[in-house]
Design a protein around this motif. Sequence first.
Motif, PDB file in Angstrom:
ATOM      1  N   PHE A 106       5.506  -3.599  -6.969  1.00  0.00           N
ATOM      2  CA  PHE A 106       4.406  -2.634  -6.905  1.00  0.00           C
ATOM      3  C   PHE A 106       4.051  -1.956  -8.301  1.00  0.00           C
ATOM      4  O   PHE A 106       5.030  -2.018  -9.208  1.00  0.00           O
ATOM      5  CB  PHE A 106       4.752  -1.503  -6.063  1.00  0.00           C
TER       6      PHE A 106
ATOM      7  N   PHE B 202      -1.002   2.802 -10.580  1.00  0.00           N
ATOM      8  CA  PHE B 202      -1.431   2.607  -9.084  1.00  0.00           C
ATOM      9  C   PHE B 202      -2.749   3.475  -9.013  1.00  0.00           C
ATOM     10  O   PHE B 202      -3.825   2.990  -8.378  1.00  0.00           O
ATOM     11  CB  PHE B 202      -0.594   3.099  -8.083  1.00  0.00           C
TER      12      PHE B 202
ATOM     13  N   MET C 198      -7.342  -2.469  -3.445  1.00  0.00           N
ATOM     14  CA  MET C 198      -6.035  -1.963  -3.910  1.00  0.00           C
ATOM     15  C   MET C 198      -5.048  -2.365  -2.747  1.00  0.00           C
ATOM     16  O   MET C 198      -3.964  -2.858  -3.017  1.00  0.00           O
ATOM     17  CB  MET C 198      -5.933  -0.443  -3.960  1.00  0.00           C
TER      18      MET C 198
ATOM     19  N   ALA D  29      -1.795  -4.825  -3.206  1.00  0.00           N
ATOM     20  CA  ALA D  29      -0.648  -4.164  -2.912  1.00  0.00           C
ATOM     21  C   ALA D  29       0.171  -5.187  -1.814  1.00  0.00           C
ATOM     22  O   ALA D  29       1.532  -5.512  -2.007  1.00  0.00           O
ATOM     23  CB  ALA D  29      -0.540  -2.644  -2.201  1.00  0.00           C
TER      24      ALA D  29
ATOM     25  N   PHE E 254       8.567   3.124  -8.476  1.00  0.00           N
ATOM     26  CA  PHE E 254       6.990   3.541  -8.168  1.00  0.00           C
ATOM     27  C   PHE E 254       6.546   4.819  -9.124  1.00  0.00           C
ATOM     28  O   PHE E 254       5.456   4.984  -9.450  1.00  0.00           O
ATOM     29  CB  PHE E 254       6.899   4.150  -6.788  1.00  0.00           C
TER      30      PHE E 254
ATOM     31  N   ALA F  45      -0.781  -6.581 -12.666  1.00  0.00           N
ATOM     32  CA  ALA F  45       0.157  -5.623 -12.153  1.00  0.00           C
ATOM     33  C   ALA F  45       1.378  -6.487 -11.721  1.00  0.00           C
ATOM     34  O   ALA F  45       2.615  -5.897 -11.628  1.00  0.00           O
ATOM     35  CB  ALA F  45      -0.444  -5.047 -10.897  1.00  0.00           C
TER      36      ALA F  45
END
Length: 350
Positions: free
Chosen positions: A307, A313, A325, A329, A276, A144
């Motif tokens: 992010f 996500f 998570m 994050a 996002f 990520a």
Amino acid sequence: RIGEWIIEHLMDPIFYNYYGPWVVGVVNSFSPDGLLHDILIGQSTVESLDFMQSFGLLTTGLYVPFDMVLPFVITFYFMLSLLEDVGYLPRLAVLVDTGLHKLGLHGSAVVPTILGFGCNVPGALATRVMETGKQRFIAATLMAIAVPCMAQSAMIFGILGRYGVKWIFIVYCTLFMLYIFIGLLLKKIVRGESPELLLEVPPYRKPDPATLLKKTWTKAYGFLAEAVPFVILGVFIVNLMHVSGVIGVLSTVFAPVLTTLLGLPEGAIVALIMGFLRKDIAIGMLLPLGMSPQQLTISCVILSTYFPCIATFVILLRELGIRDMLKAAGLMITVSLSVGTLMRLVLIGI
């Protein structure tokens, strides 16, 4: 090179010589100006087509996924399918096993990493091949933070390539160093086991051309089915934010962080918000801001690390759970702000 050739000799001529004049003419026939006109094609005219900065649903909304991203996606998925069909991926896992063990992983972690370069969603799902919770957390977090998807990479190449290869090199070199550093850190602080790799290596196989092309088409079509709605939605939201004045408010609130810490213009908040939804379209939104190569490079790194997109996500939330998570994050945001600030000091100065 293949992707660039497709864009230059096939996609750009189609968009600029045929599609652009046609869609502008159609929209002008029933809405020559006003809000609807701006939402559909922005400020584009037949004489001055601007697919990147118009932010119209029918201009930027389609140009980004089909012209700027799809050629690179097709190239990537073709090569990935070739490696799969030949039987090289298990061998690659064995080759990188020793190095990945130093990061708390084993050779199978190369699978979610490679898939993540295509799309982070299957990359996140592929973390299931890791045996322990520690390995899944490390693999998912590293992917990520430091593995940009193909669509995002295509945008990075498209935006920074015009300024020289060195800026692209800085972005990927930074991400690679983050992958190593964060992996070493997580190996020490995350509790759990890191078992050895046990893997059967199959013999090499001759790929079937028809199967290879079918797999490439299936994956590319899946990308378009997922990406195009998000890109169009993102462009539409940006238009609404401009009209409602939300962008101005957010720019004022986050101005100290953007300008002081990161050295970016206030308008970059829009790209961070849209990241996002889709990171590739978010990077595309940097172009109208008139930023320098240094600022664009910093922005690309921040958008890569801060992010995951909403689709990734959701998958990571399901795979890791709420607690892990949230930990991931928090690490992403911390890394993004820290690296962005450091890059600003190095590339721009105080």
